[in-house]
Design an enzyme around this catalytic site. Structure first.
Site, PDB file in Angstrom:
ATOM      1  N   TYR A  54       3.463  -4.757   2.490  1.00  0.00           N
ATOM      2  CA  TYR A  54       4.240  -3.793   1.705  1.00  0.00           C
ATOM      3  C   TYR A  54       3.221  -2.753   1.236  1.00  0.00           C
ATOM      4  CZ  TYR A  54       7.578  -2.117  -1.835  1.00  0.00           C
ATOM      5  OH  TYR A  54       8.449  -1.361  -2.585  1.00  0.00           O
ATOM      6  N   THR A  55       3.252  -1.550   1.835  1.00  0.00           N
ATOM      7  CA  THR A  55       2.168  -0.581   1.600  1.00  0.00           C
ATOM      8  C   THR A  55       2.597   0.647   0.775  1.00  0.00           C
ATOM      9  OG1 THR A  55       2.643   0.456   3.721  1.00  0.00           O
ATOM     10  CG2 THR A  55       0.889  -1.192   3.694  1.00  0.00           C
ATOM     11  N   THR A  98      -7.286  -4.428   0.601  1.00  0.00           N
ATOM     12  CA  THR A  98      -7.408  -3.022   0.199  1.00  0.00           C
ATOM     13  C   THR A  98      -8.504  -2.760  -0.838  1.00  0.00           C
ATOM     14  OG1 THR A  98      -6.180  -1.247  -0.919  1.00  0.00           O
ATOM     15  CG2 THR A  98      -5.577  -3.471  -1.501  1.00  0.00           C
ATOM     16  N   ASP A  99      -8.992  -1.538  -0.832  1.00  0.00           N
ATOM     17  CA  ASP A  99      -9.909  -1.071  -1.874  1.00  0.00           C
ATOM     18  C   ASP A  99      -9.221  -1.014  -3.243  1.00  0.00           C
ATOM     19  OD1 ASP A  99      -8.247   0.966  -0.853  1.00  0.00           O
ATOM     20  OD2 ASP A  99      -9.652   2.565  -1.328  1.00  0.00           O
ATOM     21  N   TYR A 159       0.774  -2.832  -6.316  1.00  0.00           N
ATOM     22  CA  TYR A 159       0.319  -3.007  -4.931  1.00  0.00           C
ATOM     23  C   TYR A 159      -1.037  -3.716  -4.917  1.00  0.00           C
ATOM     24  CZ  TYR A 159      -1.861  -1.668  -0.479  1.00  0.00           C
ATOM     25  OH  TYR A 159      -2.536  -1.688   0.725  1.00  0.00           O
ATOM     26  N   LYS A 165      -1.895  -7.498  -3.502  1.00  0.00           N
ATOM     27  CA  LYS A 165      -2.870  -7.668  -2.407  1.00  0.00           C
ATOM     28  C   LYS A 165      -3.994  -8.620  -2.842  1.00  0.00           C
ATOM     29  CE  LYS A 165      -2.936  -5.889   1.147  1.00  0.00           C
ATOM     30  NZ  LYS A 165      -2.329  -6.296   2.440  1.00  0.00           N
TER      31      LYS A 165
HETATM   32  N1  LIG Z   1      -2.465   2.447   4.736  1.00  0.00           N
HETATM   33  C1  LIG Z   1      -3.564   2.445   3.993  1.00  0.00           C
HETATM   34  O1  LIG Z   1      -4.071   3.496   3.591  1.00  0.00           O
HETATM   35  C2  LIG Z   1      -4.238   1.132   3.658  1.00  0.00           C
HETATM   36  C3  LIG Z   1      -5.384   1.166   2.842  1.00  0.00           C
HETATM   37  C4  LIG Z   1      -6.031  -0.047   2.554  1.00  0.00           C
HETATM   38  C5  LIG Z   1      -5.541  -1.239   3.073  1.00  0.00           C
HETATM   39  N2  LIG Z   1      -4.426  -1.233   3.841  1.00  0.00           N
HETATM   40  C6  LIG Z   1      -3.934  -2.509   4.359  1.00  0.00           C
HETATM   41  O2  LIG Z   1      -4.038  -2.479   5.767  1.00  0.00           O
HETATM   42  C7  LIG Z   1      -2.952  -3.202   6.340  1.00  0.00           C
HETATM   43  C8  LIG Z   1      -2.245  -2.375   7.394  1.00  0.00           C
HETATM   44  O3  LIG Z   1      -1.807  -1.170   6.811  1.00  0.00           O
HETATM   45  P1  LIG Z   1      -0.994  -0.072   7.645  1.00  0.00           P
HETATM   46  O4  LIG Z   1      -1.443   1.246   7.154  1.00  0.00           O
HETATM   47  O5  LIG Z   1      -1.041  -0.399   9.095  1.00  0.00           O
HETATM   48  O6  LIG Z   1       0.461  -0.341   7.061  1.00  0.00           O
HETATM   49  P2  LIG Z   1       1.848   0.241   7.562  1.00  0.00           P
HETATM   50  O7  LIG Z   1       1.655   1.330   8.548  1.00  0.00           O
HETATM   51  O8  LIG Z   1       2.661   0.500   6.330  1.00  0.00           O
HETATM   52  O9  LIG Z   1       2.450  -1.006   8.330  1.00  0.00           O
HETATM   53  C9  LIG Z   1       2.826  -2.172   7.671  1.00  0.00           C
HETATM   54  C10 LIG Z   1       3.812  -2.875   8.580  1.00  0.00           C
HETATM   55  O10 LIG Z   1       4.184  -4.109   7.962  1.00  0.00           O
HETATM   56  C11 LIG Z   1       5.536  -4.317   8.262  1.00  0.00           C
HETATM   57  N3  LIG Z   1       6.168  -5.212   7.305  1.00  0.00           N
HETATM   58  C12 LIG Z   1       6.495  -4.967   6.019  1.00  0.00           C
HETATM   59  N4  LIG Z   1       7.095  -6.044   5.508  1.00  0.00           N
HETATM   60  C13 LIG Z   1       7.158  -6.988   6.477  1.00  0.00           C
HETATM   61  C14 LIG Z   1       7.673  -8.305   6.556  1.00  0.00           C
HETATM   62  N5  LIG Z   1       8.292  -8.886   5.508  1.00  0.00           N
HETATM   63  N6  LIG Z   1       7.553  -8.980   7.718  1.00  0.00           N
HETATM   64  C15 LIG Z   1       6.967  -8.400   8.784  1.00  0.00           C
HETATM   65  N7  LIG Z   1       6.474  -7.152   8.795  1.00  0.00           N
HETATM   66  C16 LIG Z   1       6.574  -6.454   7.633  1.00  0.00           C
HETATM   67  C17 LIG Z   1       6.171  -2.937   8.166  1.00  0.00           C
HETATM   68  O11 LIG Z   1       7.372  -2.964   8.863  1.00  0.00           O
HETATM   69  P3  LIG Z   1       8.583  -1.973   8.485  1.00  0.00           P
HETATM   70  O12 LIG Z   1       8.224  -0.729   9.237  1.00  0.00           O
HETATM   71  O13 LIG Z   1       9.769  -2.696   8.986  1.00  0.00           O
HETATM   72  O14 LIG Z   1       8.552  -1.807   7.000  1.00  0.00           O
HETATM   73  C18 LIG Z   1       5.103  -2.076   8.823  1.00  0.00           C
HETATM   74  O15 LIG Z   1       5.320  -1.940  10.198  1.00  0.00           O
HETATM   75  C19 LIG Z   1      -2.090  -3.671   5.168  1.00  0.00           C
HETATM   76  O16 LIG Z   1      -2.457  -4.983   4.823  1.00  0.00           O
HETATM   77  C20 LIG Z   1      -2.475  -2.731   4.048  1.00  0.00           C
HETATM   78  O17 LIG Z   1      -2.278  -3.336   2.775  1.00  0.00           O
HETATM   79  C21 LIG Z   1      -3.770  -0.080   4.146  1.00  0.00           C
END
Ligand SMILES: NC(=O)c1ccc[n+]([C@@H]2O[C@H](COP(=O)([O-])OP(=O)(O)OC[C@H]3O[C@@H](n4cnc5c(N)ncnc54)[C@H](OP(=O)(O)O)[C@@H]3O)[C@@H](O)[C@H]2O)c1
Length: 317
Positions: A72-73, A112-113, A136, A140
């Site tokens: 959940y981002t 995450t940071d 968030y 995390k």
């Molecule tokens: N984005 C950032 O800037 C950032 C920064 C630091 C860390 N992170 C971490 O890096 C990781 C990947 O991030 P990302 O940017 O690739 O995120 P993202 O693009 O938001 O993708 C997250 C995916 O998780 C899926 N999801 C959500 N709830 C789910 C559930 N209950 N079961 C299965 N799938 C589910 C979403 O599907 P739906 O499309 O159906 O919602 C989405 O496809 C995450 O752990 C995030 O916390 C991200």
């Protein structure tokens, strides 16, 4: 470091939770390129908030490794949706880690940071005390602790400010605003490391190989920080995106610096969330390129290749 250089690893299926996210899509590319057998499931096929779905999938597929790219981002939305954010980021992550452990599979999990409050003046090392400012970040952080307790063979990767040609991210938002407006105002008092989903995915495949080849890297499991090299503010990042857009002949806006206090949003963000990446470099030899070079590669895909013809005229080419 590109995952392709590591070659094939035989024997066994890798299960990826999350299919359509930024990292999941790049992971699919990197896993295909290295010839891994993998299955990536989106929420419709594998909802990590559903205990039965997770147990069924892991028990029936018996993966050799689980990668959790689902989360959940929506950082601001989570402030009023704690139950759902916790169900996915904390309890869902734990469920996957426990199910993986029951079939003797390690787990690679992303964090995450934003587990840090950002009040430190230097970059954060893994052992620095976390203190999340947002729902968030706290879900995390709980996820990290639950994953570590549920599966001793875990690699938790804290990363930051992810961008890619896919999904929603700052680079795509800036390009859209740059095409629509003359001027945009962006916060200049939050510092972090923009990180390419492609580089992160290559690193995850590299780590997968190391774990599956059972190289017995000392201290191979645990929590690691991983971002592209260097850091900037959101304002600095926006300026670099606009410069890159202009160089490629796209419209771009002027970027004015503002303070966080001038831009009220629901979730509080850390002022300095730069992550020290020495541990992953020492343990695995992983060092990602600078965020600026990674950004150029992303812009080549999103906008097109840069036009250097003016510069060529100057030097008489
Ligand atoms: N984005 C950032 O800037 C950032 C920064 C630091 C860390 N992170 C971490 O890096 C990781 C990947 O991030 P990302 O940017 O690739 O995120 P993202 O693009 O938001 O993708 C997250 C995916 O998780 C899926 N999801 C959500 N709830 C789910 C559930 N209950 N079961 C299965 N799938 C589910 C979403 O599907 P739906 O499309 O159906 O919602 C989405 O496809 C995450 O752990 C995030 O916390 C991200």
């Amino acid at each position: 470091m590109r995952a392709e250089k590591r070659g094939l690893v035989d024997g066994g299926l890798i299960l990826v939770a999350g299919r359509n996210g930024q990292v999941a899509l790049e992971l699919a590319r990197a896993l295909r390129a290295t010839g891994h057998q993998y299955l990536a499931f989106g929420r419709e096929k594998l909802d990590i908030a559903d205990t039965d779905a997770v147990n069924r999938a892991v028990q029936s597929l018996k993966p050799v490794l689980v990668i959790n790219a689902a989360a959940y981002t929506a950082v601001d939305k989570a402030e009023n949706d704690k139950h759902a954010a916790r169900a996915i980021n904390a309890l869902g992550a734990e469920r996957l880690a426990a199910a993986a452990h029951r079939v003797s599979a390690p787990i690679i999990h992303l964090s995450t940071d934003y587990v840090f409050d950002g009040n430190q003046s230097t970059s954060y090392v893994e052992s620095d005390p976390p203190n999340p400012l947002s729902v968030y970040g706290s879900t995390k952080l709980e996820g990290e602790r639950l994953v570590a307790n549920a599966n001793p063979r875990h690699i938790i990767l804290r990363t930051a400010w992810i961008f890619s040609p896919h999904g929603q991210n700052f680079v795509k938002t800036m390009l859209r605003l740059g095409a629509e407006r003359e001027e945009i105002r962006i916060v200049a008092d939050q510092r972090g490391a923009p990180t390419s989903a492609a580089d992160l995915a290559d690193a995850i495949v590299y780590l997968s190989n190391a774990v599956l080849e059972d190289k017995k890297v000392p201290e191979q499991f645990g929590t690691f920080h991983i971002t592209n090299d260097g850091n900037t503010t959101w304002h600095g990042f926006a300026c670099a995106i606009m410069d890159g857009a202009r160089l490629r002949g796209a419209r771009a806006a002027r970027v004015e610096p503002i303070a966080t206090a001038d831009f009220p949003i629901r979730a509080r963000r850390p002022p300095n969330s730069t992550l020290n990446t020495t541990k992953i470099s020492r343990t695995y030899g992983i060092e990602l390129q600078s965020w600026r070079s990674a950004l150029e590669i992303c812009l080549d895909t999103l906008v097109g290749l840069p036009d250097f013809s003016d510069r060529m005229k100057v030097v008489g080419v």
